[in-house]
Motif scaffolding. Structure first.
Motif, short mmCIF file in Angstrom:
data_model
loop_
_atom_site.label_atom_id
_atom_site.label_comp_id
_atom_site.label_asym_id
_atom_site.label_seq_id
_atom_site.Cartn_x
_atom_site.Cartn_y
_atom_site.Cartn_z
N PRO A 1 0.82 -1.22 0.00
CA PRO A 1 0.00 0.00 0.00
C PRO A 1 0.85 1.26 0.00
O PRO A 1 1.90 1.33 0.66
N TRP A 2 0.37 2.28 -0.71
CA TRP A 2 1.12 3.52 -0.84
C TRP A 2 1.23 4.27 0.49
O TRP A 2 2.24 4.93 0.74
N ASN A 3 0.21 4.17 1.35
CA ASN A 3 0.29 4.91 2.61
C ASN A 3 1.41 4.38 3.50
O ASN A 3 2.09 5.15 4.18
N ARG A 4 1.62 3.06 3.48
CA ARG A 4 2.73 2.49 4.25
C ARG A 4 4.08 2.86 3.64
O ARG A 4 5.05 3.13 4.36
N ILE A 5 4.14 2.86 2.31
CA ILE A 5 5.39 3.27 1.65
C ILE A 5 5.71 4.72 1.99
O ILE A 5 6.87 5.09 2.24
N PHE A 6 4.67 5.57 2.00
CA PHE A 6 4.87 6.97 2.36
C PHE A 6 5.40 7.10 3.79
O PHE A 6 6.31 7.92 4.05
N ILE A 7 4.87 6.32 4.72
CA ILE A 7 5.32 6.41 6.11
C ILE A 7 6.79 6.00 6.23
O ILE A 7 7.57 6.63 6.95
N ILE A 8 7.18 4.95 5.52
CA ILE A 8 8.58 4.52 5.56
C ILE A 8 9.49 5.62 5.00
O ILE A 8 10.53 5.95 5.61
N ALA A 9 9.11 6.19 3.86
CA ALA A 9 9.92 7.27 3.28
C ALA A 9 9.93 8.50 4.19
O ALA A 9 10.97 9.15 4.35
N PHE A 10 8.79 8.80 4.80
CA PHE A 10 8.70 9.95 5.69
C PHE A 10 9.58 9.75 6.92
O PHE A 10 10.28 10.67 7.36
N ALA A 11 9.57 8.54 7.49
CA ALA A 11 10.43 8.26 8.65
C ALA A 11 11.90 8.40 8.29
O ALA A 11 12.70 8.95 9.07
N ALA A 12 12.27 7.92 7.09
CA ALA A 12 13.66 8.07 6.66
C ALA A 12 14.04 9.54 6.53
O ALA A 12 15.14 9.96 6.93
N ALA A 13 13.12 10.35 5.97
CA ALA A 13 13.41 11.78 5.81
C ALA A 13 13.54 12.46 7.18
O ALA A 13 14.42 13.31 7.38
N VAL A 14 12.70 12.08 8.14
CA VAL A 14 12.77 12.68 9.48
C VAL A 14 14.08 12.30 10.16
O VAL A 14 14.73 13.14 10.81
N VAL A 15 14.50 11.04 10.03
CA VAL A 15 15.76 10.60 10.63
C VAL A 15 16.93 11.39 10.04
O VAL A 15 17.83 11.85 10.77
N ILE A 16 16.93 11.57 8.73
CA ILE A 16 18.00 12.35 8.10
C ILE A 16 17.98 13.79 8.61
O ILE A 16 19.03 14.39 8.91
N GLY A 17 16.77 14.38 8.72
CA GLY A 17 16.67 15.74 9.22
C GLY A 17 17.17 15.87 10.65
O GLY A 17 17.88 16.83 10.99
N VAL A 18 16.82 14.91 11.51
CA VAL A 18 17.28 14.95 12.91
C VAL A 18 18.80 14.78 12.97
O VAL A 18 19.49 15.46 13.75
N ALA A 19 19.34 13.88 12.14
CA ALA A 19 20.79 13.67 12.13
C ALA A 19 21.52 14.94 11.71
O ALA A 19 22.56 15.31 12.29
N LEU A 20 20.98 15.63 10.69
CA LEU A 20 21.60 16.88 10.27
C LEU A 20 21.49 17.95 11.35
O LEU A 20 22.43 18.73 11.58
N PHE A 21 20.33 18.00 12.03
CA PHE A 21 20.15 18.99 13.10
C PHE A 21 21.13 18.73 14.25
O PHE A 21 21.76 19.66 14.77
N ILE A 22 21.27 17.48 14.66
CA ILE A 22 22.15 17.15 15.78
C ILE A 22 23.62 17.29 15.40
O ILE A 22 24.44 17.76 16.20
N GLY A 23 23.95 16.90 14.17
CA GLY A 23 25.36 16.85 13.81
C GLY A 23 25.91 18.07 13.11
O GLY A 23 27.14 18.27 13.10
N ARG A 24 25.05 18.94 12.55
CA ARG A 24 25.56 20.02 11.70
C ARG A 24 25.17 21.41 12.17
O ARG A 24 25.60 22.39 11.54
N THR A 25 24.34 21.54 13.20
CA THR A 25 23.90 22.87 13.61
C THR A 25 24.50 23.25 14.96
O THR A 25 24.94 22.39 15.74
N ARG A 26 24.49 24.56 15.25
CA ARG A 26 25.04 25.05 16.52
C ARG A 26 24.19 24.54 17.70
O ARG A 26 24.74 24.11 18.72
N MET A 27 22.86 24.56 17.53
CA MET A 27 22.01 24.04 18.59
C MET A 27 22.24 22.55 18.80
O MET A 27 22.23 22.05 19.93
N GLY A 28 22.48 21.81 17.70
CA GLY A 28 22.78 20.38 17.84
C GLY A 28 24.07 20.16 18.61
O GLY A 28 24.18 19.20 19.40
#
Length: 540
Positions: free
Chosen positions: A388-415
């Motif tokens: 189902p597309w909704n499950r595929i979307f959730i998997i892709a969305f989770a991957a995008a959020v993980v990448i965003g959190v990793a960039l926030f923690i590893g590349r920003t001053r606040m991180g």
């Protein structure tokens, strides 16, 4: 004055006359006659179905319109005239001319005729210019033959594959229709046709096909066909087993993605502040209700943009949950650092308050969030397996959020400040870091991620005030198993728990699967008390 006619001119006029006569005869042959229209609208059911089957494969657009109107139950009769009603206006089914339908009577449609109409609509859709509709129609015919074999439908399928009809089919639709033809030919008296049908159906790994082949194998007497049927059943069994494994893995990854989204914010707040936030599930609920509000606003005020309401819901859900999280930290939690029992009780009380506030605002009943059209349906990756597309979307969305959190923690001053406070709060304070402000920002950021999890959760089920309660325990297990404050640990733990849970659930049931996963986590924690990925640092 006389006119001389050359032989060439005479032949040309004769050719035009023949062309006109052929065109007239062809149009008349394919036109809907009043007798055919009446036979479809009134009379015995068998006679009406016979007319329906004949008109479905005709080239008459009037006949096709009449069949579709019959399926919509929009056909009426007035005397001997068959009418099609559309929004209070009537047209003659044969000529298409507008008529006065006052006094017209609706035709009767029973269940037998309704089933025949559904099959005829699928036959009509076979010749739609859209290849997708052609394939969907062929799949409906195949499923109809598998569940309710019909000799008349089998004859229609045979005719649809022959010229000139078969030449209009796209390749995918033609393949599916040939499979439907093979299903019908399993009951043929010709052994060669049964043998060819078994070989075709061996590539269609579906339980219904396997059952039909097994039924045919029980009554088959030809040795060659028996061997082909056994080979086909064995091939389908292997295909179904592989599809089940892939389905379990995909479902486990989907569940793990949801757990990851839920636990990601908790991993930050728990790792940084050491706070057991029992209200984390309610932050997910706030994100889900924020999505519901955006969904309702788009439905009412921006219906033309409804398909994209999720894009607007993402930042709003993040900000709503982050704001509530910041208020929780500044108003309650900051006064209870270092007192885990009091913090646990306080956040549990906050969770009850948030649930009651939502119940008072939106009601105690579940509310539904309709997914956009592009998230409906699925993609068939192999025979018998559709993702189902909704499950595929959730998997892709989770991957995008993980990448965003990793960039926030590893590349920003606040991180950098968050990592510093997490590893050594006194040293970070000595270096001039405002740890109180970092605490608030980190807690708000983790709460916002929980709000994003609420957006994802709203797409796979109803939204309710107690939505977050079913995720809070699993999210804590993910954090503890992966290691406090470890992003990679949360990813591995969430996906691992999701896959293991789904595999055990398939064998032992949901309750025993939960127990087995809990026992497994206890055993791992006994071996690695700090989780799979422990923080590295100096030991005193």
């Amino acid at each position: 004055m006389s006119v001389t006619t050359t032989p060439f001119a005479s032949r040309r006029r004769l050719g035009w006359c023949l062309l006109f006569l052929w065109t007239f005869w062809s149009a008349a042959a394919h036109a809907l006659s009043p007798e055919d229209a009446w036979a479809l609208a009134e009379g015995e059911t068998a006679t009406r179905i016979e007319a329906l089957n004949r008109l479905a494969l005709s080239d008459s657009q009037r006949a096709h319109e009449l069949i579709r109107a019959m399926a919509r139950e929009s056909v009426q009769v007035q005397g001997q005239q068959v009418l099609i009603e559309d929004k209070g206006r009537w047209t003659d089914a044969v000529t298409g001319a507008a008529v006065d339908g006052a006094g017209a009577v609706a035709v009767m449609i029973n269940n037998r005729l309704r089933n025949a109409l559904e099959q005829s609509l699928a036959v009509l859709d076979l010749f739609d210019p859209d290849p997708g509709r052609q394939q969907a129609a062929a799949q409906r015919l195949r499923e109809s033959q598998l569940t309710r074999p019909d000799p008349v439908l089998a004859a229609q399928i045979e005719r649809a594959l022959l010229p000139p009809y078969g030449q209009r089919l796209a390749a995918p639709a033609q393949l599916v229709l040939e499979q439907a033809q093979a299903v019908a030919r399993l009951g043929s008296s010709d052994a060669d046709q049964r043998l060819a049908a078994a070989q075709v159906l061996a590539e269609l790994g579906q339980p219904l096909v396997r059952n039909r082949l097994a039924e045919q194998l029980e009554r088959e007497r030809d040795p060659a066909v028996q061997q082909a049927l056994r080979t086909a059943v064995a091939a389908i069994d292997r295909s179904l087993a592989l599809a089940e494994v892939v389905r379990q893995v995909f479902t486990g990854i989907s569940l793990g993605s949801i757990l990851l989204l839920v636990a990601l914010g908790l991993a930050i707040t728990y790792g940084l502040l050491g706070v057991i936030n029992m209200a984390h599930g309610e932050l997910i609920m706030i994100g889900a209700y924020a999505t519901f509000v955006v969904h309702a606003l788009f439905q009412q005020f921006l219906p033309g943009w409804f398909e994209w309401y999720l894009l607007a819901a993402l930042p709003i859900a993040f900000l709503a949950a982050a704001l509530v999280g910041a208020l929780m930290e500044r108003g309650v939690i900051r006064w209870l650092y270092g007192r885990p029992l009091e913090t646990l009780l306080a956040t549990w009380g906050l969770s009850l308050i948030l649930i009651q506030l939502v119940r008072s605002s939106f009601g105690a009943q579940n509310v539904a969030v309709v997914s956009p059209q592009w998230m409906s349906g699925g993609i068939e990756v192999m025979s018998g397996l559709t993702l189902p597309w909704n499950r595929i979307f959730i998997i892709a969305f989770a991957a995008a959020v993980v990448i965003g959190v990793a960039l926030f923690i590893g590349r920003t001053r606040m991180g950098l400040f968050v990592r510093g406070v997490t590893q050594n709060r006194p040293m970070a304070a000595c270096m001039g870091v405002n740890t109180a402000r970092v605490d608030t920002m980190a807690f708000a950021f983790g709460s916002g991620i929980a709000g994003l999890a609420g957006v994802a959760v709203s797409q796979i089920g109803n939204v309710a005030p107690d939505l977050g309660q079913q995720y809070i325990i699993d999210s804590f297990m993910v954090v503890v198993l992966g290691g406090v404050g470890q992003l990679a640990g949360a990813v591995y733990a969430a996906l691992g728990l999701g896959i293991v849970n789904k595999f055990i659930e398939g064998w032992a049931g949901a309750v025993l699967a939960k127990i087995a996963v809990l026992v497994l986590i206890i055993l791992i924690i006994q071996k690695r008390p700090q989780g799979l990925f422990a923080l590295k640092g100096r030991s005193a």
